[in-house]
Design a protein around this motif. Structure first.
Motif, short mmCIF file in Angstrom:
data_model
loop_
_atom_site.label_atom_id
_atom_site.label_comp_id
_atom_site.label_asym_id
_atom_site.label_seq_id
_atom_site.Cartn_x
_atom_site.Cartn_y
_atom_site.Cartn_z
N ILE A 200 0.81 -1.22 0.00
CA ILE A 200 0.00 0.00 0.00
C ILE A 200 0.85 1.27 0.00
CG2 ILE A 200 -0.23 0.27 2.50
CD1 ILE A 200 -3.07 0.59 -0.11
N CYS A 201 2.09 1.18 0.47
CA CYS A 201 2.95 2.38 0.49
C CYS A 201 3.14 2.93 -0.93
CB CYS A 201 4.29 2.09 1.15
SG CYS A 201 5.25 0.77 0.35
N PHE A 202 3.17 2.04 -1.93
CA PHE A 202 3.37 2.50 -3.30
C PHE A 202 2.10 3.14 -3.86
CE2 PHE A 202 6.62 -0.80 -2.76
CZ PHE A 202 7.74 -0.04 -3.03
N VAL A 203 0.95 2.77 -3.32
CA VAL A 203 -0.28 3.47 -3.68
C VAL A 203 -0.24 4.89 -3.13
CG1 VAL A 203 -2.79 3.49 -3.42
CG2 VAL A 203 -1.59 1.31 -3.77
N HIS A 204 0.21 5.04 -1.87
CA HIS A 204 0.39 6.38 -1.30
C HIS A 204 1.30 7.22 -2.19
CE1 HIS A 204 -1.59 6.21 2.67
NE2 HIS A 204 -1.25 4.93 2.71
N HIS A 205 2.43 6.64 -2.61
CA HIS A 205 3.37 7.37 -3.46
C HIS A 205 2.72 7.76 -4.79
CE1 HIS A 205 6.38 6.58 -0.59
NE2 HIS A 205 6.84 5.43 -1.04
N ALA A 206 1.97 6.81 -5.36
CA ALA A 206 1.40 7.03 -6.69
C ALA A 206 0.43 8.19 -6.73
CB ALA A 206 0.72 5.75 -7.18
N ILE A 207 -0.30 8.42 -5.63
CA ILE A 207 -1.29 9.50 -5.63
C ILE A 207 -0.72 10.81 -5.09
CG2 ILE A 207 -3.22 7.89 -5.44
CD1 ILE A 207 -3.41 8.62 -2.47
#
Length: 357
Positions: A27-34
């Motif tokens: 999920i950390c990469f979802v945070h980064h992506a947005i």
């Protein structure tokens, strides 16, 4: 975008294809992506929902999303920003840039020529982050550079992570196999999710290094490029999913084990001894080779069960008890405990959260 014909994705950006290998992304990469959306004052919720990701999952630290959902998110963010680089550079990498890059390198004679073209092309696309190809005796490296460092514009961690994902995906496509990365080095301290790097980039990682780079066998530089304009269409049809998951490292024992497990129902998964026999190895040799690759049979089974469970809970309405049985758990309670260990959430709660998308 699931038809056999090539159709442009929204705004002409990266396209997604039909066959998706199951996997998951932290999920950390979802945070980064947005983060690029948030930096521009845009509400990320509609973009998350369009990718099938429930915004409530952002509050679950151990949550994961399927690679298909993350690929959809990449496309959705690109469309919203007209930027295939998540808004991580001073200059927008406009939709269609990645496809043009692939066209530029598809006709290269050798791997070295293709990588030189990749480096030059990124020099045209981005301001804050560049790439150069280095070669030292038997090792070569794609090294990230910071052209705008003198102006105080330093590339962020996610910009470097994204660039390495793009580069590794391109490398694997050019040679039609996953290119073994001998060492992935990073010019910053290990992040809290550093264990993900050993899955994403290489089993061998080093942090706090002079530069961020992917090191590989220099002997590959003279290999012919195995792609052309015809095969490019297929590659772009499956992008960015095939960039996220790259090509399977088919030479590794762990990859052979994963393939065998994916082709069987979990309740049919072999014992360790039977698995070793099917791979023409002794049990001790298989155990040692998996250890050398930083894996174990139990970990590989757990990872695949986890990803299958996330996919089923997020994308189907199957009862939790049925999912548990299909994954080879003797009783639902064992599945509940395992899923909580994997994601920090109970299956029902995870489905309820994911269902809010």
């Amino acid at each position: 975008m699931n038809s056999n014909a090539i159709r442009p994705a929204p705004c002409g950006c990266l396209e997604r294809g039909r066959t998706m290998e199951k996997g998951s992304v932290a999920i950390c990469f979802v945070h980064h992506a947005i983060s690029g959306l948030q930096a521009r004052g845009l509400d990320p919720e509609p973009v998350l929902r369009s990718a099938g990701i429930a915004p409530a999952l952002l509050a679950v630290p151990q949550a994961r999303v399927s690679t298909a959902s993350y690929s959809d998110l990449w496309m959705a963010v690109a469309a919203a920003l007209d930027d295939e680089f998540f808004g991580q550079d001073s200059r927008s990498m406009k939709c269609g840039s990645f496809a043009m890059l692939c066209h530029a390198v598809a006709g290269s004679r050798t791997f070295a020529q293709a990588l030189e073209r990749v480096a030059r092309y990124f020099g045209l696309l981005l301001d804050d982050l560049g790439v150069r190809l280095d070669r030292h005796e038997d090792r070569a490296a794609l090294v990230l550079t910071a052209p705008s460092a003198a102006q105080g514009r330093l590339p962020g961690v996610f910009a470097q992570e994204t660039m390495l994902i793009m580069l590794q995906g391109l490398m694997s496509w050019l040679l039609h196999r996953r290119v073994p990365i001998l060492l992935a080095s990073f010019a910053y301290p290990e992040p809290p999710y550093g264990a993900e790097y050993r899955i994403m980039y290489s089993r061998q990682t080093a942090f706090g290094q002079p530069a961020t780079a992917l090191v590989f066998d220099a002997g590959l530089l003279d290999q012919p490029v195995r792609q052309d304009e015809r095969s490019l269409k297929s590659f772009l049809r499956d992008a960015p999913h095939n960039v996220v998951v790259k090509y399977s490292d088919r030479s590794s024992v762990a990859a052979r084990v994963r393939r065998q497990l994916r082709n069987q129902r979990p309740e049919q998964w072999p014992t360790f001894e039977a698995l070793a026999l099917s791979l023409n190895l002794s049990a001790s040799s298989l155990r040692r080779r998996l250890m050398d690759e930083g894996a174990s049979y139990q970990e590989l089974k757990d990872q695949l069960r986890r990803d299958l469970a996330i996919d089923a809970l997020s994308r189907t309405g199957k009862p939790v008890a049925d999912i548990a049985a299909e994954l080879g758990f003797a009783e639902p309670g064992a599945f509940h405990r395992a899923f909580r260990r994997w994601t920090g959430s109970r299956p029902g709660a995870y489905r309820g959260t994911a269902g809010e998308s």
